[in-house]
Design a protein around this motif. Structure first.
Motif, PDB file in Angstrom:
ATOM      1  N   GLY A   9     -18.891  -6.706  31.458  1.00 46.77           N
ATOM      2  CA  GLY A   9     -18.199  -6.606  32.736  1.00 46.77           C
ATOM      3  C   GLY A   9     -18.376  -5.244  33.377  1.00 46.77           C
ATOM      4  N   THR A  10     -18.333  -4.204  32.556  1.00 45.78           N
ATOM      5  CA  THR A  10     -18.529  -2.852  33.073  1.00 45.78           C
ATOM      6  C   THR A  10     -19.911  -2.684  33.678  1.00 45.78           C
ATOM      7  OG1 THR A  10     -17.013  -1.949  31.425  1.00 45.78           O
ATOM      8  CG2 THR A  10     -18.496  -0.399  32.489  1.00 45.78           C
ATOM      9  N   THR A  11     -20.936  -3.154  32.970  1.00 40.43           N
ATOM     10  CA  THR A  11     -22.297  -2.980  33.465  1.00 40.43           C
ATOM     11  C   THR A  11     -22.573  -3.863  34.676  1.00 40.43           C
ATOM     12  OG1 THR A  11     -23.075  -4.617  31.838  1.00 40.43           O
ATOM     13  CG2 THR A  11     -23.213  -2.287  31.231  1.00 40.43           C
ATOM     14  N   GLN A  12     -21.934  -5.026  34.765  1.00 36.16           N
ATOM     15  CA  GLN A  12     -22.128  -5.880  35.934  1.00 36.16           C
ATOM     16  C   GLN A  12     -21.529  -5.250  37.182  1.00 36.16           C
ATOM     17  OE1 GLN A  12     -20.793  -9.873  35.155  1.00 36.16           O
ATOM     18  NE2 GLN A  12     -22.347 -10.234  33.586  1.00 36.16           N
ATOM     19  N   LEU A  22     -17.540  -8.776  26.308  1.00 30.48           N
ATOM     20  CA  LEU A  22     -16.999  -9.024  27.643  1.00 30.48           C
ATOM     21  C   LEU A  22     -16.698  -7.720  28.364  1.00 30.48           C
ATOM     22  CD1 LEU A  22     -14.551 -12.014  27.036  1.00 30.48           C
ATOM     23  CD2 LEU A  22     -16.656 -12.051  28.359  1.00 30.48           C
ATOM     24  N   LEU A  23     -16.093  -6.769  27.652  1.00 29.29           N
ATOM     25  CA  LEU A  23     -15.768  -5.482  28.261  1.00 29.29           C
ATOM     26  C   LEU A  23     -17.029  -4.723  28.666  1.00 29.29           C
ATOM     27  CD1 LEU A  23     -12.861  -4.287  25.934  1.00 29.29           C
ATOM     28  CD2 LEU A  23     -12.681  -4.825  28.363  1.00 29.29           C
ATOM     29  N   ALA A  24     -17.973  -4.618  27.745  1.00 38.80           N
ATOM     30  CA  ALA A  24     -19.208  -3.890  28.036  1.00 38.80           C
ATOM     31  C   ALA A  24     -20.014  -4.598  29.125  1.00 38.80           C
ATOM     32  CB  ALA A  24     -20.035  -3.737  26.767  1.00 38.80           C
ATOM     33  N   SER A  65     -17.084 -13.547  16.266  1.00 30.07           N
ATOM     34  CA  SER A  65     -16.259 -14.175  17.301  1.00 30.07           C
ATOM     35  C   SER A  65     -15.359 -13.151  17.976  1.00 30.07           C
ATOM     36  CB  SER A  65     -15.414 -15.301  16.693  1.00 30.07           C
ATOM     37  OG  SER A  65     -16.232 -16.335  16.201  1.00 30.07           O
ATOM     38  N   VAL A  66     -14.713 -12.307  17.188  1.00 29.15           N
ATOM     39  CA  VAL A  66     -13.854 -11.266  17.760  1.00 29.15           C
ATOM     40  C   VAL A  66     -14.694 -10.271  18.554  1.00 29.15           C
ATOM     41  CG1 VAL A  66     -12.217  -9.414  17.213  1.00 29.15           C
ATOM     42  CG2 VAL A  66     -12.157 -11.550  15.916  1.00 29.15           C
ATOM     43  N   ARG A  83     -16.804   6.500  30.569  1.00 22.08           N
ATOM     44  CA  ARG A  83     -15.439   6.845  30.170  1.00 22.08           C
ATOM     45  C   ARG A  83     -14.583   5.595  29.991  1.00 22.08           C
ATOM     46  NH1 ARG A  83     -14.278  10.357  33.934  1.00 22.08           N
ATOM     47  NH2 ARG A  83     -13.223   8.911  35.364  1.00 22.08           N
ATOM     48  N   PHE A  84     -14.672   4.674  30.954  1.00 22.60           N
ATOM     49  CA  PHE A  84     -13.887   3.434  30.841  1.00 22.60           C
ATOM     50  C   PHE A  84     -14.305   2.632  29.615  1.00 22.60           C
ATOM     51  CE2 PHE A  84     -13.705  -1.155  31.509  1.00 22.60           C
ATOM     52  CZ  PHE A  84     -12.333  -1.328  31.654  1.00 22.60           C
ATOM     53  N   THR A  85     -15.604   2.549  29.372  1.00 23.28           N
ATOM     54  CA  THR A  85     -16.101   1.793  28.220  1.00 23.28           C
ATOM     55  C   THR A  85     -15.590   2.387  26.913  1.00 23.28           C
ATOM     56  OG1 THR A  85     -18.097   1.178  29.435  1.00 23.28           O
ATOM     57  CG2 THR A  85     -18.175   1.012  27.035  1.00 23.28           C
TER      58      THR A  85
END
Length: 311
Positions: free
Chosen positions: A158-161, A154-156, A147-148, A188-190
């Motif tokens: 969102g970055t790829t989208q 979401l981060l990964a 779950s966590v 780098r952001f990821t």
């Protein structure tokens, strides 16, 4: 089993809606209307939560109510996405796809599709092995970890989208240097964001356990499991972004290999941990993700050279 069956039956009936939602969202995002996707998904999630309460607490539909809440919210989001934007020159509903392009379009999603199948195998093994060797407490802990982990997805994701339409635009313009710079910034952001999330989870492990309702399990076991699991976030996220970069560059075979390896590497490592010492179980996640990232980096050596040497 009856609860799982009732929930799955509703969701499987709505699978075409979910598939259309993902595909049309990518098209509208590439067309230049990412905010429409954002608001459609935000509204869908808010409605999903509201209908969960309505269908389960008021109408007493039980677990099927949760499935119908998800289905209806996905339908509403799909209608919003498919509505033609005011300034759009095209319409998804009226678009015609040449048949010769159809194989390329289908293959473009093959790595993520294959990765999803591999992830199903991964989760099936993890749940059965955890249940058999660690019992109910182990299952609750595994549920917390996964779950966590959604936050990292979401981060990964969102970055790829954001990366895909930008890199596609640069490829279309023939600006290879800009495309590689965009990939470099995404990596780098990821890496930075996933490390920050790792630190936050390690520091806030106790509140997260309490928020999830885990206060009766042995404290040390649950807290340490969550903190150990958090160590895999950066490895997983960077590997996932590299898989999408290969997809963008047209390296579909490499992308599919990465998707399968990243999903299934944990199975042998998890099995070894259970065989030697069950206390090492949760270390299987960061170890397997590190092994996967090393493999992905070696496989991506040629692409990484271009990404990090392009001015």
């Amino acid at each position: 089993m009856p609860l799982a069956t009732n929930y799955a039956r509703v969701l499987l009936l709505s699978a075409p809606v979910y598939l259309l939602l993902q595909g049309s969202g990518a098209m509208v995002r590439a067309e230049g209307f990412p905010k429409r996707i954002l608001w459609a998904m935000v509204l869908a999630n808010v409605l999903n939560l509201g209908m969960d309460v309505l269908f389960i607490q008021v109408f007493h539909w039980g677990i099927a109510g949760a499935g119908w809440a998800t289905t209806i919210s996905n339908i509403i989001a799909l209608v919003i996405i498919l509505t033609r934007p005011r300034h759009s020159t095209t319409s998804i509903l009226s678009a015609h796809i040449h048949l010769r392009l159809l194989p390329s379009i289908l293959l473009a999603g093959a790595p993520i599709a294959l990765g999803s199948v591999a992830m199903f195998v991964r989760l099936s093994y993890l749940t059965s092995a955890t249940s058999a060797h660690l019992g109910a407490k182990g299952m609750i802990t595994l549920s917390l970890l996964l779950s966590v982990f959604l936050v990292v997805n979401l981060l990964a994701g969102g970055t790829t989208q954001a990366l895909q339409p930008l890199a596609g635009q640069y490829i279309g313009q023939g600006d290879t240097a800009a495309m590689y710079r965009t990939c470099r910034r995404s990596l780098r952001f990821t890496a930075i964001s996933s490390v920050v999330v790792t630190l936050v989870v390690i520091v806030l492990a106790r509140p997260l356990c309490l928020l999830y309702g885990i206060d009766s399990l042995p404290e040390a076991g649950t807290l340490s499991a969550l903190r150990i699991f958090a160590l895999c976030y950066a490895f997983y996220s960077v590997g996932y972004v590299l898989m999408v970069i290969h997809q963008i560059l047209g390296n579909k075979t490499k992308a599919m290999i990465i998707a399968v390896v990243q999903a299934l590497m944990v199975i042998p490592v998890f099995a070894l941990a259970l065989t030697f010492d069950s206390r090492l179980t949760w270390w299987a996640f960061p170890v397997s993700e590190l092994i996967s990232l090393i493999f992905i980096s070696i496989l991506s050596n040629h692409e990484l050279r271009h990404i990090y040497t392009t001015p």
